[in-house]
Enzyme design. Sequence first.
Site, mmCIF file in Angstrom:
data_model
loop_
_atom_site.group_PDB
_atom_site.id
_atom_site.type_symbol
_atom_site.label_atom_id
_atom_site.label_comp_id
_atom_site.label_asym_id
_atom_site.label_seq_id
_atom_site.Cartn_x
_atom_site.Cartn_y
_atom_site.Cartn_z
ATOM 1 N N HIS A 267 -6.772 -2.407 5.862
ATOM 2 C CA HIS A 267 -5.964 -1.322 6.416
ATOM 3 C C HIS A 267 -6.704 -0.028 6.090
ATOM 4 O O HIS A 267 -7.745 -0.054 5.445
ATOM 5 C CB HIS A 267 -4.566 -1.390 5.772
ATOM 6 C CG HIS A 267 -3.540 -0.511 6.407
ATOM 7 N ND1 HIS A 267 -3.601 -0.088 7.708
ATOM 8 C CD2 HIS A 267 -2.383 0.025 5.899
ATOM 9 C CE1 HIS A 267 -2.537 0.657 7.969
ATOM 10 N NE2 HIS A 267 -1.786 0.743 6.889
ATOM 11 N N ASP B 29 0.506 -4.567 7.899
ATOM 12 C CA ASP B 29 -0.343 -3.457 8.381
ATOM 13 C C ASP B 29 -1.840 -3.743 8.364
ATOM 14 O O ASP B 29 -2.631 -2.809 8.204
ATOM 15 C CB ASP B 29 -0.091 -2.195 7.524
ATOM 16 C CG ASP B 29 1.141 -1.432 7.989
ATOM 17 O OD1 ASP B 29 1.937 -2.017 8.726
ATOM 18 O OD2 ASP B 29 1.286 -0.258 7.606
ATOM 19 N N HIS C 14 0.852 -1.183 0.000
ATOM 20 C CA HIS C 14 0.000 0.000 0.000
ATOM 21 C C HIS C 14 0.888 1.233 0.000
ATOM 22 O O HIS C 14 2.098 1.151 0.225
ATOM 23 C CB HIS C 14 -0.951 -0.011 1.192
ATOM 24 C CG HIS C 14 -0.269 0.046 2.533
ATOM 25 N ND1 HIS C 14 0.500 -0.989 3.016
ATOM 26 C CD2 HIS C 14 -0.241 1.012 3.485
ATOM 27 C CE1 HIS C 14 0.958 -0.666 4.223
ATOM 28 N NE2 HIS C 14 0.537 0.551 4.512
ATOM 29 N N ASP D 92 5.878 4.749 4.623
ATOM 30 C CA ASP D 92 6.995 3.946 5.128
ATOM 31 C C ASP D 92 7.333 2.772 4.220
ATOM 32 O O ASP D 92 8.145 1.928 4.571
ATOM 33 C CB ASP D 92 6.691 3.430 6.545
ATOM 34 C CG ASP D 92 5.359 2.709 6.641
ATOM 35 O OD1 ASP D 92 4.581 2.789 5.682
ATOM 36 O OD2 ASP D 92 5.109 2.062 7.669
ATOM 37 N N HIS E 234 1.357 3.908 1.919
ATOM 38 C CA HIS E 234 1.757 4.719 3.063
ATOM 39 C C HIS E 234 3.253 5.021 2.928
ATOM 40 O O HIS E 234 3.999 4.278 2.286
ATOM 41 C CB HIS E 234 1.465 3.981 4.380
ATOM 42 C CG HIS E 234 0.058 4.211 4.872
ATOM 43 N ND1 HIS E 234 -0.582 3.358 5.740
ATOM 44 C CD2 HIS E 234 -0.821 5.218 4.608
ATOM 45 C CE1 HIS E 234 -1.804 3.833 6.001
ATOM 46 N NE2 HIS E 234 -1.975 4.941 5.315
#
Length: 229
Positions: free
Chosen positions: A139, A206, A61, A65, A63
């Site tokens: 998530h 996650d 995904h 990080d 995000h």
Amino acid sequence: MRELVVLGTASQAPTRHRNQNGYLLRWDGAGLLFDPGEGTQRQMLLAGVSGHEVDRICVTHFHGDRLPRCSGRGSAAVAGPRATAGGRPLPGLRDGVLPGLRYAASFHEVAALREEPVEREGPVATGPFGTLEARRLDHRIETFGYRLVEPDGRRMLPDELARLGIAGPDVGRLQREGVLRHRGRQVSLEQVSEPRPGQRFAFVMDTRLCDGVYALADRADLLVIESTL
Ligand SMILES: [Zn+2]
């Protein structure tokens, strides 16, 4: 050779001893890089991983990080969610994040990246490694987990081959054709081999617990699962 090189596990913020996410799966001749967060290129250098080893980048995904910094050389396929939820477009492959990252700064582009948006569950790619599949996870934004499924095969039995005097190119011929005429007799592949279940690698990040987690983990030889929610 098959091995998992853990390049980082620190999620959002690196620590003095842990980088942000990054996992390289070496699978025979193929290199699959999962969720390469910031600093992954340096971690690869420290771990003795060349950029040329990476054939495929899999992003669960978008995000911050686990975003690929793609200024290297070589070529790779990049799989990740297209990212829409309830009709609302979210950043993802071909929707801005990846091109935005790649072209945020001016550089001489030598890497050939092929975007492969993941829009539904199922096979993402096939190759000598078997099948790479995606399953939807739960998530805050559109997220997919991955698993690599190697087809079942057969393991040759050296003692049986030696006992029958089969060696060299005849072994390959027997593997390809299933039977071999040898010293006046018929030898079948089953006589000199045994079933070998294909190996499975799964990558889950996650997510809340959901059906996709169980589906990906099913009969996995190696499961990488992490969540800092
Ligand atoms: Zn996340």
